[in-house]
Scaffold this motif. Structure first.
Motif, PDB file in Angstrom:
ATOM      1  N   PHE A 126      -2.228  21.099 -54.598  1.00  0.00           N
ATOM      2  CA  PHE A 126      -1.410  19.884 -54.675  1.00  0.00           C
ATOM      3  C   PHE A 126      -1.350  19.433 -56.139  1.00  0.00           C
ATOM      4  N   ALA A 127      -1.711  20.280 -57.030  1.00  0.00           N
ATOM      5  CA  ALA A 127      -2.111  19.991 -58.401  1.00  0.00           C
ATOM      6  C   ALA A 127      -1.121  19.249 -59.280  1.00  0.00           C
ATOM      7  N   ALA A 128      -1.695  18.388 -60.113  1.00  0.00           N
ATOM      8  CA  ALA A 128      -0.972  17.751 -61.212  1.00  0.00           C
ATOM      9  C   ALA A 128      -1.286  18.473 -62.522  1.00  0.00           C
ATOM     10  N   PHE A 129      -2.325  19.292 -62.512  1.00  0.00           N
ATOM     11  CA  PHE A 129      -2.781  19.981 -63.720  1.00  0.00           C
ATOM     12  C   PHE A 129      -2.885  21.474 -63.423  1.00  0.00           C
ATOM     13  N   ASP A 130      -2.429  22.302 -64.355  1.00  0.00           N
ATOM     14  CA  ASP A 130      -2.503  23.755 -64.229  1.00  0.00           C
ATOM     15  C   ASP A 130      -3.729  24.231 -64.998  1.00  0.00           C
ATOM     16  N   SER A 131      -4.798  24.531 -64.286  1.00  0.00           N
ATOM     17  CA  SER A 131      -6.062  24.928 -64.933  1.00  0.00           C
ATOM     18  C   SER A 131      -5.931  26.235 -65.699  1.00  0.00           C
ATOM     19  N   ALA A 132      -5.150  27.156 -65.194  1.00  0.00           N
ATOM     20  CA  ALA A 132      -4.992  28.444 -65.880  1.00  0.00           C
ATOM     21  C   ALA A 132      -4.342  28.257 -67.247  1.00  0.00           C
ATOM     22  N   ARG A 133      -3.363  27.382 -67.356  1.00  0.00           N
ATOM     23  CA  ARG A 133      -2.674  27.110 -68.615  1.00  0.00           C
ATOM     24  C   ARG A 133      -3.309  25.971 -69.397  1.00  0.00           C
ATOM     25  N   GLN A 134      -4.237  25.236 -68.756  1.00  0.00           N
ATOM     26  CA  GLN A 134      -4.860  24.058 -69.372  1.00  0.00           C
ATOM     27  C   GLN A 134      -3.795  23.068 -69.832  1.00  0.00           C
ATOM     28  N   ALA A 135      -2.878  22.770 -68.883  1.00  0.00           N
ATOM     29  CA  ALA A 135      -1.784  21.857 -69.205  1.00  0.00           C
ATOM     30  C   ALA A 135      -1.364  21.099 -67.948  1.00  0.00           C
ATOM     31  N   TRP A 136      -0.858  19.886 -68.165  1.00  0.00           N
ATOM     32  CA  TRP A 136      -0.294  19.118 -67.058  1.00  0.00           C
ATOM     33  C   TRP A 136       0.942  19.826 -66.553  1.00  0.00           C
ATOM     34  N   LYS A 137       1.217  19.687 -65.269  1.00  0.00           N
ATOM     35  CA  LYS A 137       2.480  20.158 -64.713  1.00  0.00           C
ATOM     36  C   LYS A 137       3.504  19.067 -65.031  1.00  0.00           C
ATOM     37  N   PRO A 138       4.431  19.336 -65.946  1.00  0.00           N
ATOM     38  CA  PRO A 138       5.304  18.279 -66.460  1.00  0.00           C
ATOM     39  C   PRO A 138       6.112  17.565 -65.373  1.00  0.00           C
ATOM     40  N   ASP A 139       6.616  18.302 -64.374  1.00  0.00           N
ATOM     41  CA  ASP A 139       7.423  17.658 -63.338  1.00  0.00           C
ATOM     42  C   ASP A 139       6.590  16.695 -62.493  1.00  0.00           C
ATOM     43  N   ILE A 140       5.355  17.068 -62.199  1.00  0.00           N
ATOM     44  CA  ILE A 140       4.466  16.200 -61.416  1.00  0.00           C
ATOM     45  C   ILE A 140       4.049  15.000 -62.266  1.00  0.00           C
ATOM     46  N   LEU A 141       3.700  15.244 -63.506  1.00  0.00           N
ATOM     47  CA  LEU A 141       3.294  14.160 -64.394  1.00  0.00           C
ATOM     48  C   LEU A 141       4.419  13.140 -64.573  1.00  0.00           C
ATOM     49  N   ARG A 142       5.648  13.598 -64.772  1.00  0.00           N
ATOM     50  CA  ARG A 142       6.800  12.685 -64.911  1.00  0.00           C
ATOM     51  C   ARG A 142       7.042  11.881 -63.638  1.00  0.00           C
ATOM     52  N   ALA A 143       6.845  12.533 -62.486  1.00  0.00           N
ATOM     53  CA  ALA A 143       7.036  11.833 -61.209  1.00  0.00           C
ATOM     54  C   ALA A 143       5.989  10.729 -61.046  1.00  0.00           C
ATOM     55  N   LEU A 144       4.766  11.014 -61.440  1.00  0.00           N
ATOM     56  CA  LEU A 144       3.683  10.052 -61.271  1.00  0.00           C
ATOM     57  C   LEU A 144       3.669   8.988 -62.359  1.00  0.00           C
ATOM     58  N   ILE A 145       3.894   9.404 -63.583  1.00  0.00           N
ATOM     59  CA  ILE A 145       3.829   8.487 -64.720  1.00  0.00           C
ATOM     60  C   ILE A 145       5.091   8.706 -65.556  1.00  0.00           C
ATOM     61  N   PRO A 146       6.150   7.980 -65.241  1.00  0.00           N
ATOM     62  CA  PRO A 146       7.400   8.198 -65.977  1.00  0.00           C
ATOM     63  C   PRO A 146       7.249   7.812 -67.451  1.00  0.00           C
ATOM     64  N   PRO A 147       8.036   8.456 -68.308  1.00  0.00           N
ATOM     65  CA  PRO A 147       7.970   8.127 -69.736  1.00  0.00           C
ATOM     66  C   PRO A 147       8.303   6.650 -69.963  1.00  0.00           C
ATOM     67  N   ALA A 148       7.667   6.070 -70.966  1.00  0.00           N
ATOM     68  CA  ALA A 148       7.962   4.675 -71.336  1.00  0.00           C
ATOM     69  C   ALA A 148       9.380   4.595 -71.857  1.00  0.00           C
ATOM     70  N   ARG A 149      10.028   3.493 -71.582  1.00  0.00           N
ATOM     71  CA  ARG A 149      11.426   3.338 -72.034  1.00  0.00           C
ATOM     72  C   ARG A 149      11.487   2.707 -73.383  1.00  0.00           C
ATOM     73  N   LEU A 201       6.907  12.026 -54.744  1.00  0.00           N
ATOM     74  CA  LEU A 201       5.797  11.511 -55.542  1.00  0.00           C
ATOM     75  C   LEU A 201       6.216  10.289 -56.346  1.00  0.00           C
ATOM     76  N   SER A 202       7.396  10.334 -56.943  1.00  0.00           N
ATOM     77  CA  SER A 202       7.872   9.197 -57.713  1.00  0.00           C
ATOM     78  C   SER A 202       8.106   7.998 -56.803  1.00  0.00           C
ATOM     79  N   PHE A 203       8.711   8.210 -55.652  1.00  0.00           N
ATOM     80  CA  PHE A 203       8.977   7.114 -54.727  1.00  0.00           C
ATOM     81  C   PHE A 203       7.683   6.446 -54.278  1.00  0.00           C
ATOM     82  N   VAL A 204       6.697   7.243 -53.907  1.00  0.00           N
ATOM     83  CA  VAL A 204       5.424   6.686 -53.424  1.00  0.00           C
ATOM     84  C   VAL A 204       4.705   5.936 -54.549  1.00  0.00           C
ATOM     85  N   ALA A 205       4.594   6.556 -55.722  1.00  0.00           N
ATOM     86  CA  ALA A 205       3.887   5.912 -56.837  1.00  0.00           C
ATOM     87  C   ALA A 205       4.582   4.623 -57.263  1.00  0.00           C
TER      88      ALA A 205
END
Length: 174
Positions: free
Chosen positions: A151-174, A128-132
């Motif tokens: 294929f989720a980026a968001f966990d509806s049951a927990r009402q939270a982003w999946k942190p590993d997917i979110l980091r792969a798609l949108i890395p933290p600002a440096r 995911l990180s490579f493609v994005a």
């Protein structure tokens, strides 16, 4: 579907849209196959209000491993992704699209990519990180498939982003 059949259908649809919406931006897709037959895409040369999109799931054996809706993919896995050969193949696919875009002077939208949840987590993140990042470097807009489900980026049951997917798609600002 063949590229010729796809081009015929696509151009018929563009013609219908242009009858009432001459200036509207329209997203026109490449025939959706693993080969990304972008060189076969035939668009009206004088219509510059077209954005070309493609979906990227190569290699599909990796991105769809463990998918229960497919007899074939349900039995595949765990497969890893991220070797130099894996990255070279994806880079070549993206370079093919990029060369076409530059030659044809058409913008590109990577309209869909993702990895099914049963892929090994670290490989999924690398892919995911490579493609994005590859799309970002080329100035392409992109969309991840999908918000929630398998294929989720968001966990509806927990009402939270999946942190590993979110980091792969949108890395933290440096």
């Amino acid at each position: 579907m063949t590229s010729a059949g796809w081009n015929s259908l696509l151009n018929d649809c563009i013609g219908i849209i242009r009858r009432t919406n001459a200036e509207r931006q329209v997203i026109a897709a490449v025939l959706n196959t693993d080969e990304i037959p972008i060189d076969d895409l035939a668009l009206p040369a004088d219509d510059r209000n077209l954005i070309v999109t493609f979906h990227y799931y190569a290699p599909i054996r990796f991105t769809h491993q463990g998918a229960p809706w497919s007899e074939t993919f349900a039995r595949i896995g765990p497969l890893d992704w991220g070797s130099p050969d894996d990255e070279a193949k994806a880079a070549a696919d993206f370079e093919k699209v990029s060369r076409w875009s530059e030659r044809e002077k058409r913008p590109i939208y990577l309209g869909e990519f993702g990895v099914y949840e049963r892929a090994p987590s670290e490989s999924r993140q690398r892919y995911l990180s490579f493609v994005a990042r590859s799309a970002d470097r080329r100035g392409w807009a992109w969309a991840y498939w999908q918000f929630d489900h398998d294929f989720a980026a968001f966990d509806s049951a927990r009402q939270a982003w999946k942190p590993d997917i979110l980091r792969a798609l949108i890395p933290p600002a440096r």
